[in-house]
Design a protein around this motif. Structure first.
Motif, mmCIF file in Angstrom:
data_model
loop_
_atom_site.group_PDB
_atom_site.id
_atom_site.type_symbol
_atom_site.label_atom_id
_atom_site.label_comp_id
_atom_site.label_asym_id
_atom_site.label_seq_id
_atom_site.Cartn_x
_atom_site.Cartn_y
_atom_site.Cartn_z
ATOM 1 N N LEU A 77 85.668 61.448 55.433
ATOM 2 C CA LEU A 77 86.899 61.903 56.048
ATOM 3 C C LEU A 77 86.691 62.377 57.480
ATOM 4 O O LEU A 77 87.655 62.618 58.207
ATOM 5 C CB LEU A 77 87.526 63.033 55.223
ATOM 6 C CG LEU A 77 88.007 62.638 53.825
ATOM 7 C CD1 LEU A 77 88.589 63.843 53.102
ATOM 8 C CD2 LEU A 77 89.048 61.518 53.895
ATOM 9 N N PRO A 114 90.449 57.672 58.125
ATOM 10 C CA PRO A 114 90.321 58.098 56.723
ATOM 11 C C PRO A 114 91.031 59.423 56.439
ATOM 12 O O PRO A 114 91.674 59.570 55.397
ATOM 13 C CB PRO A 114 88.804 58.224 56.532
ATOM 14 C CG PRO A 114 88.215 57.285 57.550
ATOM 15 C CD PRO A 114 89.127 57.395 58.730
ATOM 16 N N THR A 170 82.149 55.790 49.956
ATOM 17 C CA THR A 170 82.076 55.870 51.411
ATOM 18 C C THR A 170 81.933 54.488 52.028
ATOM 19 O O THR A 170 82.591 54.158 53.019
ATOM 20 C CB THR A 170 80.892 56.755 51.837
ATOM 21 O OG1 THR A 170 81.071 58.059 51.291
ATOM 22 C CG2 THR A 170 80.787 56.849 53.351
ATOM 23 N N ILE A 196 85.300 52.650 51.896
ATOM 24 C CA ILE A 196 86.271 53.178 52.859
ATOM 25 C C ILE A 196 85.901 52.768 54.286
ATOM 26 O O ILE A 196 86.760 52.424 55.099
ATOM 27 C CB ILE A 196 86.371 54.704 52.729
ATOM 28 C CG1 ILE A 196 86.993 55.067 51.374
ATOM 29 C CG2 ILE A 196 87.197 55.305 53.862
ATOM 30 C CD1 ILE A 196 87.018 56.547 51.083
ATOM 31 N N GLN A 197 84.603 52.774 54.592
ATOM 32 C CA GLN A 197 84.168 52.338 55.918
ATOM 33 C C GLN A 197 84.540 50.875 56.170
ATOM 34 O O GLN A 197 85.009 50.516 57.251
ATOM 35 C CB GLN A 197 82.661 52.531 56.083
ATOM 36 C CG GLN A 197 82.255 53.969 56.360
ATOM 37 C CD GLN A 197 80.858 54.038 56.926
ATOM 38 O OE1 GLN A 197 79.897 54.174 56.180
ATOM 39 N NE2 GLN A 197 80.737 53.915 58.237
ATOM 40 N N PHE A 240 88.502 50.572 56.562
ATOM 41 C CA PHE A 240 89.126 51.126 57.759
ATOM 42 C C PHE A 240 88.293 50.964 59.026
ATOM 43 O O PHE A 240 88.665 51.494 60.078
ATOM 44 C CB PHE A 240 89.431 52.617 57.550
ATOM 45 C CG PHE A 240 90.382 52.884 56.427
ATOM 46 C CD1 PHE A 240 91.679 52.390 56.462
ATOM 47 C CD2 PHE A 240 89.986 53.624 55.329
ATOM 48 C CE1 PHE A 240 92.560 52.638 55.422
ATOM 49 C CE2 PHE A 240 90.863 53.877 54.286
ATOM 50 C CZ PHE A 240 92.156 53.373 54.334
#
Length: 541
Positions: free
Chosen positions: A399, A411, A526, A529-530, A533
């Motif tokens: 985040l 994020p 993680t 999400i990386q 985004f």
């Protein structure tokens, strides 16, 4: 200061084999953040960080645009009802503005002494977290390490998961209400009152969800776009304030001074004397309308020359809002009676219907524009709080990542989109407002305590802006009063729920923050999400 603080939520050594196989398909900036030493090197030497793009106008726009939401247009009657007289209500509106200004001046010192984003969170973190070299040497050091970061964590816990998202949801629902009501009336799509109520509630939630998604997209796309949107809607709501005040002057010029001339005469003949309890409740209602004066401190790292522009934005913005609120209430009383203001569900709309005639549609439009701008400012500042709390090791590490090209905390913005969307499903605006108001002043008072503490723990620190010590003391006293007064006056189960929710943060703080217990699946989360985004680690210089 460029090193990232890590915790047990983010032990990225546990990347599974399947995830490792597809690493080659993503950019090197993302790829190198995944395994032990490479990750640490990326964090320590990375060049990605949020840029300083906000000037003085944008700073003022964020403060004014988030403070002036729907409250002054929709429900100023609460202050008038509890004040018991016209003159007392205007004094309380001005006094609430003065108290907010005093709090903001204290935040000027905090924001220039600690030029990091995050507002209350980072001030608690810096003021109370001990600096102990190496391992703790005994029970005393252990207790310092445990309790020192706890206020910052609990603030982040309750703000990121409830306070700030609930505020975003409240504002979005208010926006939806002012969009949906005229639309349903215009199309006459409901055959019965039951159908109307059902369709109105459903439509409001759908419009509120669309509002949240649009604002989040704007904030993800570009900081410049988000600030331009904020500045535009701030200007629009100031135009609405000017229209209301201009209409009030016109009405007074025509001799409509009947209600203003009552002065301190009691509105309710059955309750001629104002009580201490009434004053407390009136202050509580007024300060809700002023909430948002601290929002620029959440984005200090993105403010150009914060030592100058932070104090200037606050010193210009707070008096502007205070003057707007007092003048708008005077204009209302030049057209509507105190009883009409108290009983009206939308004072500005009733005022427009009475005075503006064929252009009365400007008032519901003004409220919709005002709430949208306030919602945008709320999301902008909330995402920065989430971002900083993560960077400091109190939330999941991803985040605190930013989009590798747009340099927006994507994020964190997305996370602060999901939570408000969930909140609007069972929403009840009144209960959300009560909860928000009660808990907010706990942390405002805590920040005053942090400022006072740092006068002793950091006596020689450079303070580009310094307030008289009596100012944080006054705000601290009022904060204690505003926390205890509603509980004593009207004890309700919601206050117990609020306290329990704050303390529930210890369930996560003890294992994951203090003992740094790793969570094995966070590496894969993680990584996903990386990739999704295009987010990379950031640093603070």
């Amino acid at each position: 200061m460029g090193d990232r603080k890590t915790n047990g939520l983010d032990n990225l050594a546990y990347i599974d084999d399947e995830t490792s196989k597809i690493k080659d398909n993503i950019p090197n900036e993302i790829k190198k953040t995944f395994s032990g030493d490479e990750r640490k090197e990326s964090i320590g030497n990375g060049k990605v960080q949020l840029e300083r793009r906000m000037g003085l106008i944008s700073g003022i726009g964020l403060i004014v645009g988030t403070m002036i939401g729907s409250g002054i247009f929709v429900s100023p009657g609460a202050v008038l009802r509890d004040s018991q007289s016209v003159a007392t209500s205007l004094i309380i509106w001005a006094a609430c503005g003065l108290l907010s200004l005093l709090g903001s001046l204290a935040y000027c010192e905090l924001g220039t002494l600690i030029p990091k984003s995050g507002a209350e969170y980072i001030y608690f973190r810096e003021a109370f977290t001990p600096s102990i070299e190496g391992k703790s040497k005994g029970i005393k050091d252990t207790l310092k390490l445990f309790f020192g970061p706890l206020p910052a964590f609990l603030f982040g816990w309750v703000s990121v998961l409830l306070l700030r998202p609930s505020s975003f949801a409240i504002i979005s629902l208010s926006f939806a209400s002012y969009v949906v009501t005229p639309l349903l009336t215009a199309v006459n799509a409901c055959s019965s009152e039951a159908d109307y109520n059902f369709n109105k509630e459903l439509a409001e939630k759908l419009i509120a969800a669309a509002c949240i998604l649009l604002i989040s997209f704007i904030n993800c796309y570009s900081v410049d776009l988000a600030t331009k949107v904020q500045n535009f809607f701030t200007a629009a709501k100031l135009v609405a304030v000017a229209i209301i005040f201009g209409g009030g002057i016109y009405s007074m010029a025509n001799g409509n001074l009947e209600y203003l001339s009552t002065g301190f005469e009691s509105i309710d003949p059955d309750q001629p004397a104002i009580t201490f309890s009434n004053v407390a409740t009136a202050f509580y209602s007024g300060l809700w309308a002023y909430d948002g004066w601290n929002n620029l401190n959440f984005a200090t790292e993105e403010l150009i020359n914060p030592n100058v522009n932070l104090p200037r934005s606050i010193i210009i913005g707070l008096p502007l809002v205070t003057a707007s609120y007092v003048l708008v209430n005077v204009a209302y009383l030049a057209v509507l009676s105190p009883t009409e203001i108290i009983t009206s569900p939308a004072v500005a709309v009733d005022w427009g219907n009475r005075l503006l005639g064929p252009v009365s549609f400007l008032m519901p439009l003004a409220v919709a524009l005002s709430t949208f701008g306030a919602a945008n400012g709320s999301q902008f500042s909330t995402a920065r709080l989430c971002y900083v709390a993560s960077r400091e090791g109190h939330m999941v590490d991803v985040l605190s990542y930013a989009h590798m090209k747009k340099l927006t905390p994507t994020p964190a913005i997305v996370f602060q989109t999901v939570v408000p969307l969930l909140m609007i499903i069972p929403s009840n605006i009144a209960s959300l407002i009560d909860f928000f108001s009660f808990t907010a002043w706990i942390f405002y008072g805590g920040c005053m305590g942090a400022l006072i503490a740092m006068r002793f723990t950091r006596p020689n620190a450079i303070r580009p802006y310094k307030v008289n010590i009596i100012i944080p003391i006054i705000v601290l006293i009022f904060s204690v009063f505003l926390v205890l007064a509603p509980i004593i006056q009207d004890p309700r189960i919601e206050y117990l729920y609020a306290t329990l929710f704050i303390l529930a943060g210890l369930i996560f703080y003890v294992p994951f923050i203090f003992y740094k217990v790793p969570v094995r699946f966070m590496g894969s989360v993680t990584y996903f999400i990386q990739c999704l985004f295009q987010a990379v680690p950031t640093k603070y210089d």
